[in-house]
Design a protein around this motif. Sequence first.
Motif, PDB file in Angstrom:
ATOM      1  N   TYR A  90      26.583  88.728 -59.187  1.00  0.00           N
ATOM      2  CA  TYR A  90      25.226  88.995 -58.717  1.00  0.00           C
ATOM      3  C   TYR A  90      24.892  88.087 -57.535  1.00  0.00           C
ATOM      4  O   TYR A  90      25.077  86.868 -57.607  1.00  0.00           O
ATOM      5  CB  TYR A  90      24.194  88.702 -59.809  1.00  0.00           C
ATOM      6  N   GLY A 103      20.367  91.116 -57.042  1.00  0.00           N
ATOM      7  CA  GLY A 103      20.895  92.409 -56.680  1.00  0.00           C
ATOM      8  C   GLY A 103      21.347  93.136 -57.934  1.00  0.00           C
ATOM      9  O   GLY A 103      21.283  92.597 -59.042  1.00  0.00           O
ATOM     10  N   ASP A 104      21.832  94.362 -57.757  1.00  0.00           N
ATOM     11  CA  ASP A 104      22.248  95.159 -58.908  1.00  0.00           C
ATOM     12  C   ASP A 104      23.610  94.752 -59.464  1.00  0.00           C
ATOM     13  O   ASP A 104      24.018  95.238 -60.518  1.00  0.00           O
ATOM     14  CB  ASP A 104      22.275  96.640 -58.550  1.00  0.00           C
ATOM     15  N   GLY A 105      24.310  93.896 -58.740  1.00  0.00           N
ATOM     16  CA  GLY A 105      25.597  93.429 -59.226  1.00  0.00           C
ATOM     17  C   GLY A 105      26.776  94.217 -58.684  1.00  0.00           C
ATOM     18  O   GLY A 105      26.663  95.415 -58.405  1.00  0.00           O
TER      19      GLY A 105
ATOM     20  N   TYR B  35      14.973  88.824 -69.360  1.00  0.00           N
ATOM     21  CA  TYR B  35      15.560  89.925 -68.613  1.00  0.00           C
ATOM     22  C   TYR B  35      16.212  90.904 -69.583  1.00  0.00           C
ATOM     23  O   TYR B  35      16.626  90.533 -70.663  1.00  0.00           O
ATOM     24  CB  TYR B  35      16.669  89.432 -67.685  1.00  0.00           C
ATOM     25  N   GLN B  37      19.479  93.741 -69.378  1.00  0.00           N
ATOM     26  CA  GLN B  37      20.616  94.107 -68.534  1.00  0.00           C
ATOM     27  C   GLN B  37      21.160  95.452 -68.984  1.00  0.00           C
ATOM     28  O   GLN B  37      21.571  95.617 -70.133  1.00  0.00           O
ATOM     29  CB  GLN B  37      21.716  93.043 -68.616  1.00  0.00           C
ATOM     30  N   GLY B  40      24.286  99.564 -64.205  1.00  0.00           N
ATOM     31  CA  GLY B  40      23.709 100.252 -63.059  1.00  0.00           C
ATOM     32  C   GLY B  40      22.357  99.716 -62.621  1.00  0.00           C
ATOM     33  O   GLY B  40      21.847 100.101 -61.568  1.00  0.00           O
ATOM     34  N   HIS B  41      21.764  98.847 -63.458  1.00  0.00           N
ATOM     35  CA  HIS B  41      20.447  98.293 -63.111  1.00  0.00           C
ATOM     36  C   HIS B  41      20.460  96.781 -62.965  1.00  0.00           C
ATOM     37  O   HIS B  41      19.468  96.192 -62.572  1.00  0.00           O
ATOM     38  CB  HIS B  41      19.415  98.669 -64.162  1.00  0.00           C
ATOM     39  N   GLY B  42      21.527  96.152 -63.274  1.00  0.00           N
ATOM     40  CA  GLY B  42      21.585  94.712 -63.155  1.00  0.00           C
ATOM     41  C   GLY B  42      20.633  94.015 -64.104  1.00  0.00           C
ATOM     42  O   GLY B  42      20.380  94.484 -65.220  1.00  0.00           O
ATOM     43  N   LEU B  43      20.088  92.908 -63.666  1.00  0.00           N
ATOM     44  CA  LEU B  43      19.151  92.108 -64.455  1.00  0.00           C
ATOM     45  C   LEU B  43      17.723  92.454 -64.022  1.00  0.00           C
ATOM     46  O   LEU B  43      17.359  92.251 -62.865  1.00  0.00           O
ATOM     47  CB  LEU B  43      19.422  90.619 -64.240  1.00  0.00           C
TER      48      LEU B  43
END
Lengths: 112, 113
Positions: A90, A103-105, B35, B37, B40-43
Amino acid sequence: GDSVTQTEGLVTVTEGLPVKLNCTYQTTYLTIAFFWYVQYLNEAPQVLLRSSTDNKRTEHQGFHATLHKSSSSFHLQKSSAQLSDSALYYCALSGDNNRIFFGDGTQLVVKP
Amino acid sequence: EAAVTQSPRNKVAVTGGKVTLSCNQTNNHNNMYWYRQDTGHGLRLIHYSYGAGSTEKGDIPDGYKASRPSQENFSLILELATPSQTSVYFCASGDRLGTYEQYFGPGTRLTVL
């Protein structure tokens, strides 16, 4: 508001070859610092690199990144990828509002 | 000794039930965060807190409440759990000074059936 863009959702690289993960950002706040977090499988995210100085290279565990405010970028690079580098990465920035924007990673897969 | 701990580590809940996720930190940080997780959406930030007694809405607060009874503890509450809340939840702590770097707990895997 602040935002971080990681254009690749998945990067696959062969062991021993170089790797680059892209990160660009937009910010309207006074940005305090930039980070790369790494998350290994079934573990928590942890900081890999941090930087707050323009045009200064930061290195850790063989990875390096240079903050370029002129292009709003903080790309992560390594000259020789290892199998153990396979993880979720990230890019993130912190502003003066006590928040970190992620960011989305990018999922990095290093194959033999 | 881990500085941010979460409990439970795994939880299976039923739709409509109440779920409480707990977080404890020994970093003596003022700020704490929740958060979720998802692939596709991350944190994504749900709620955060600047100190005991304070809670702030993050980017996706709907369906969640938070409670910060002390410097060390920060809870996330799902009053009426739904299957869409199935996810991995991470708690983090961060200092109000310096770079605001955050330190994460090990995560809680929540499944709502």
